[in-house]
Design a protein around this motif. Structure first.
Motif, PDB file in Angstrom:
ATOM      1  N   GLN A 110       0.844  -1.187   0.000  1.00  0.00           N
ATOM      2  CA  GLN A 110       0.000   0.000   0.000  1.00  0.00           C
ATOM      3  C   GLN A 110       0.878   1.235   0.000  1.00  0.00           C
ATOM      4  N   ASN A 119       0.688   5.692   0.087  1.00  0.00           N
ATOM      5  CA  ASN A 119      -0.204   6.807   0.394  1.00  0.00           C
ATOM      6  C   ASN A 119      -0.555   7.573  -0.859  1.00  0.00           C
ATOM      7  N   THR A 120      -1.679   8.274  -0.785  1.00  0.00           N
ATOM      8  CA  THR A 120      -2.081   9.130  -1.890  1.00  0.00           C
ATOM      9  C   THR A 120      -1.079  10.257  -2.038  1.00  0.00           C
ATOM     10  N   SER A 165     -12.847   4.202   9.005  1.00  0.00           N
ATOM     11  CA  SER A 165     -11.832   4.070   7.959  1.00  0.00           C
ATOM     12  C   SER A 165     -12.327   4.426   6.568  1.00  0.00           C
ATOM     13  N   ALA A 218      -9.130   9.275   4.517  1.00  0.00           N
ATOM     14  CA  ALA A 218      -8.484  10.050   3.450  1.00  0.00           C
ATOM     15  C   ALA A 218      -9.342  11.245   3.051  1.00  0.00           C
ATOM     16  N   ALA A 265      -9.956   4.463  -4.413  1.00  0.00           N
ATOM     17  CA  ALA A 265      -9.478   3.891  -3.151  1.00  0.00           C
ATOM     18  C   ALA A 265     -10.188   4.516  -1.955  1.00  0.00           C
ATOM     19  N   LEU A 266     -10.920   5.627  -2.183  1.00  0.00           N
ATOM     20  CA  LEU A 266     -11.754   6.231  -1.146  1.00  0.00           C
ATOM     21  C   LEU A 266     -13.137   5.611  -1.276  1.00  0.00           C
ATOM     22  N   TYR A 274      -9.586  -1.886  -1.451  1.00  0.00           N
ATOM     23  CA  TYR A 274      -9.151  -0.527  -1.744  1.00  0.00           C
ATOM     24  C   TYR A 274      -7.645  -0.426  -1.527  1.00  0.00           C
ATOM     25  N   HIS A 275      -6.914  -0.177  -2.603  1.00  0.00           N
ATOM     26  CA  HIS A 275      -5.457  -0.102  -2.544  1.00  0.00           C
ATOM     27  C   HIS A 275      -5.079   1.374  -2.567  1.00  0.00           C
ATOM     28  N   ASP A 276      -4.718   1.875  -1.401  1.00  0.00           N
ATOM     29  CA  ASP A 276      -4.499   3.298  -1.197  1.00  0.00           C
ATOM     30  C   ASP A 276      -3.525   3.877  -2.221  1.00  0.00           C
ATOM     31  N   GLY A 277      -3.975   4.954  -2.860  1.00  0.00           N
ATOM     32  CA  GLY A 277      -3.129   5.644  -3.818  1.00  0.00           C
ATOM     33  C   GLY A 277      -3.124   5.066  -5.209  1.00  0.00           C
TER      34      GLY A 277
END
Length: 678
Positions: A25, A27-28, A115, A119, A428-429, A560-563
């Motif tokens: 994972q 971050n955005t 959660s 974001a 991812a959001l 959901y895979h962040d970013g």
């Protein structure tokens, strides 16, 4: 020889990428979220400046001798979706999520949320606010114990907190010498002042008879019978939830965006029926439907909305009375008017429980609504396939287009929530909604998630599909396929009657869990007949009631895979009797029948991961879509969409599975041969 090693390296790389390793994972990008640790602080354009609002609120707090003030995200009816004038949390924080609690002290301002929205909160809040990554009242209580000195007062609006939440706060602060104070004059409203949107004035209308499951008189009679059959013999039922009032009287309104309800309370007694609402807003037909049989028993007494509390208090003083309430939707403001010995408390009112299981007429209406809804979604997906490669579609224009397509469908009354149209990292959001400042252009190189629904006079719809028009990575395909497997496995489940959703919820997650993946939201929720898209108390969470025949719920696992990307596959299903080999139980076993009728993206399905049973299920589901939606597309001469449907519902064959299996075997054999030759 160099060519040999090059080829060998490619094949080994392909084999390794298929068998091992998931991307970590990440971050955005820093450009879309706030950064309060740098000087000057970085705030994205989606942030709201709250400095003056917080200063004004603290002045009000000081005048009421408060050091802390709690701001929930709901309204006086415990609604999930609320009207603009009730969006106090949004106005104070800039955060638009549907779930959260703000706590403001004289020195700090903190948002608590789950959660789904972490974001999003970082995108929308300025640096006046801290984010606490929890939504539990126990966590809020721990924070209060750390930040609020003993002996201080903590204020809240009693009409914005449920009985259970009030008790939870008291339990969290027990024996701490920190005092909860009820302040009826909402302090945020005082600060908001004339800028706060006015009360609604649109008309409240009667639902046409051909779109109701039964008359309001039949529904009221049913509730009165339940009162009579109850062991404690309650004399009245108090209704606070907007959906239960609208459903009971077959009335609808437009007070809350996307949800056809209106501000009202109701008090049903053995002798009369009181509806507390703005009488001037009832149109002539609606008023006549409620009062045409007066002065006989089947007659509704319409009283002012503002008189509900006083009327409940007055009734509660009589003897002998026992008032039946549902704690989940009754606020402290109403609850405290009823003496404890005159209360019959349950999680949900009998109206909410009765509404949860649809009768045969309501079931048929919801099914019909989903067929028309499928036409709109299929038209949208076919349009995207043609237009995305040109670079002419972004998240906002896509959302507007699918909303427009739904609006063309028969009996459509708008959308059932704000359309989630999310490409790439925005997907991812989990509850992202596009805006002009965040909108991305849809690309054939990125995954795209669309979660949307419609309000039709005969039913409410909600469906999510995730697609990719280019070459998805092996990891994206596996994640998508495992989400699909979870959806299929839960949908195919056979279970005993009265099984709670929370008992079987993990089945939707097991394919993801097996490889160390998961999702951070619920697995499903109830859905109404031209009412709320999230209709409690049906679903898979701990406070949902057991599943029964006739209930509708969504099934919506995701990942959901962040970013990078997000996946969700959501269908609405009906609880039906299951065909079992043995019939030893007094009550039949149950299963689910899907009523959402839109194919999944075959470009994202890794067939090798599916079992024979899952493939057979998909083939059967696709055949159902062809039979039910295909003729409707042909009838409307939507030839391109019909061809798209035929192409995207091609059955998976055993030959396909064998070919996929042989493909990986051939890859392994070639690698072995090359290694041996070397």
């Amino acid at each position: 020889m160099a060519n040999f090693y090059c080829i060998l390296g490619v094949w080994i790389s392909l084999l390794h990428s298929h068998v091992t390793g998931y991307p970590k994972q990440k971050n955005t990008g820093s450009g879309d979220i706030r950064n309060c640790t740098v000087t000057p602080q970085y705030l994205p354009p989606t942030v709201t400046n709250t400095t003056e609002r917080l200063s004004a609120l603290r002045q009000r707090m000081h005048s009421h001798n408060l050091t802390t003030y709690i701001i929930p995200s709901t309204d006086a009816h415990m609604s999930e979706y609320i009207a603009e004038r009730d969006k106090r949390l949004f106005w104070m924080t800039g955060f638009t999520g549907s779930s959260g609690t703000a706590v403001v002290t004289l020195q700090k301002a903190v948002l608590f949320t789950d959660s789904r929205y972490w974001a999003q909160a970082e995108r929308q809040m300025d640096c006046n606010w801290e984010l606490q990554k929890s939504a539990w009242i126990s966590s809020i209580g721990e924070w209060l114990l750390q930040e609020v000195p003993a002996g201080e007062n903590i204020g809240l609006d009693p009409y914005l907190i449920s009985i259970d939440d009030w008790r939870s706060y008291n339990e969290a602060l027990k024996d701490s010498n920190r005092i909860l104070i009820s302040i009826e004059d909402n302090l945020v409203d005082q600060v908001w002042g004339a800028q706060r949107p006015p009360p609604p004035t649109s008309e409240i209308y009667q639902l046409p008879d051909n779109f109701t499951g039964s008359t309001w008189q039949e529904k009221v009679s049913n509730i009165l019978n339940q009162m009579e059959d109850h062991l404690k013999k309650p004399t009245a039922v108090l209704l606070s939830g907007l959906e239960e009032v609208a459903w009971l009287f077959n009335l609808r309104g437009d007070d809350i965006p996307h949800t056809p309800v209106f501000y009202a309370y109701a008090l049903l007694t053995r002798w009369n029926i009181s509806l507390f609402v703005d009488p001037s807003r009832l149109n002539e037909k609606a008023l006549q439907s409620l009062t045409s049989q007066c002065p006989r028993a089947s007659c509704v007494q319409v009283e002012s909305y503002d008189q509900a509390s006083a009327r409940v208090a007055s009734y509660a003083q009589q003897d002998p009375v026992l008032i039946w309430i549902g704690r989940e939707y009754t606020t402290l403001g109403l609850y405290r008017h009823i003496p404890q010995e005159k209360l019959l408390e349950e999680n949900y009112s009998p109206v909410m429980i009765t509404k949860a299981a649809k009768n045969s007429r309501e079931q048929e209406m919801l099914k019909a609504a989903h067929i028309r809804d499928a036409v709109a979604v299929i038209r949208y997906l076919a349009w995207l396939q043609k237009n995305v490669p040109t670079g002419s579609v972004n998240e906002v224009s896509g959302a507007r287009y699918v909303d427009r397509l739904r609006g063309e469908e028969l009996y459509c009354h708008g959308t059932s929530f704000e359309t989630i149209s999310a490409s790439g990292l925005n997907a991812a959001l989990a509850h992202y909604s596009p805006s002009n400042s965040t909108s991305r252009t849809l690309s054939v190189n990125e995954m795209y998630l669309v979660d949307s629904g419609g309000q039709y006079l005969d039913g409410t719809t909600d469906i999510t599909r995730t697609v990719h028009w280019g070459e998805p990575t092996a990891f994206q395909k596996e994640a998508y396929t495992r989400v699909l497997m979870g959806n299929i496995d839960l949908t195919r489940l056979t279970f005993p009657s009265r099984t709670s959703g929370r008992v079987v919820e993990a089945i939707a997650r097991q394919a993801l869990w097996k490889v160390g993946l998961n999702y951070g939201h619920g697995t499903g929720h109830g859905i109404g007949n031209f009412l709320s898209v999230h209709e409690w108390p049906v679903g898979f969470q701990t406070n949902n009631i057991p599943l029964e025949k006739g209930m509708f719920t969504s099934i919506e696992p995701g990942y959901y895979h962040d970013g990078e990307f997000g996946i969700r596959l959501e269908d609405v299903v009906l609880v039906v009797e299951a065909e079992t080999k043995y019939h030893v139980s007094e009550t039949p076993y149950l299963t689910f029948k899907v009523v959402s009728l839109v194919p999944y993206d075959q470009n994202l399905i890794d067939v090798k991961l599916l079992s024979q049973e899952q493939i057979q299920y998909l083939n059967s589901y696709y055949e159902t879509i062809r039979q039910q939606v295909g003729p409707e597309l042909q009838r409307r001469r939507l030839h391109e969409e019909y061809n798209w449907l035929q192409e995207n519902t091609k059955p998976f064959s055993h030959a396909t599975l064998m070919a996929a299996s042989l493909g990986i075997l051939a890859l392994s054999a070639l690698t072995f041969t090359l290694l041996t030759g070397m």
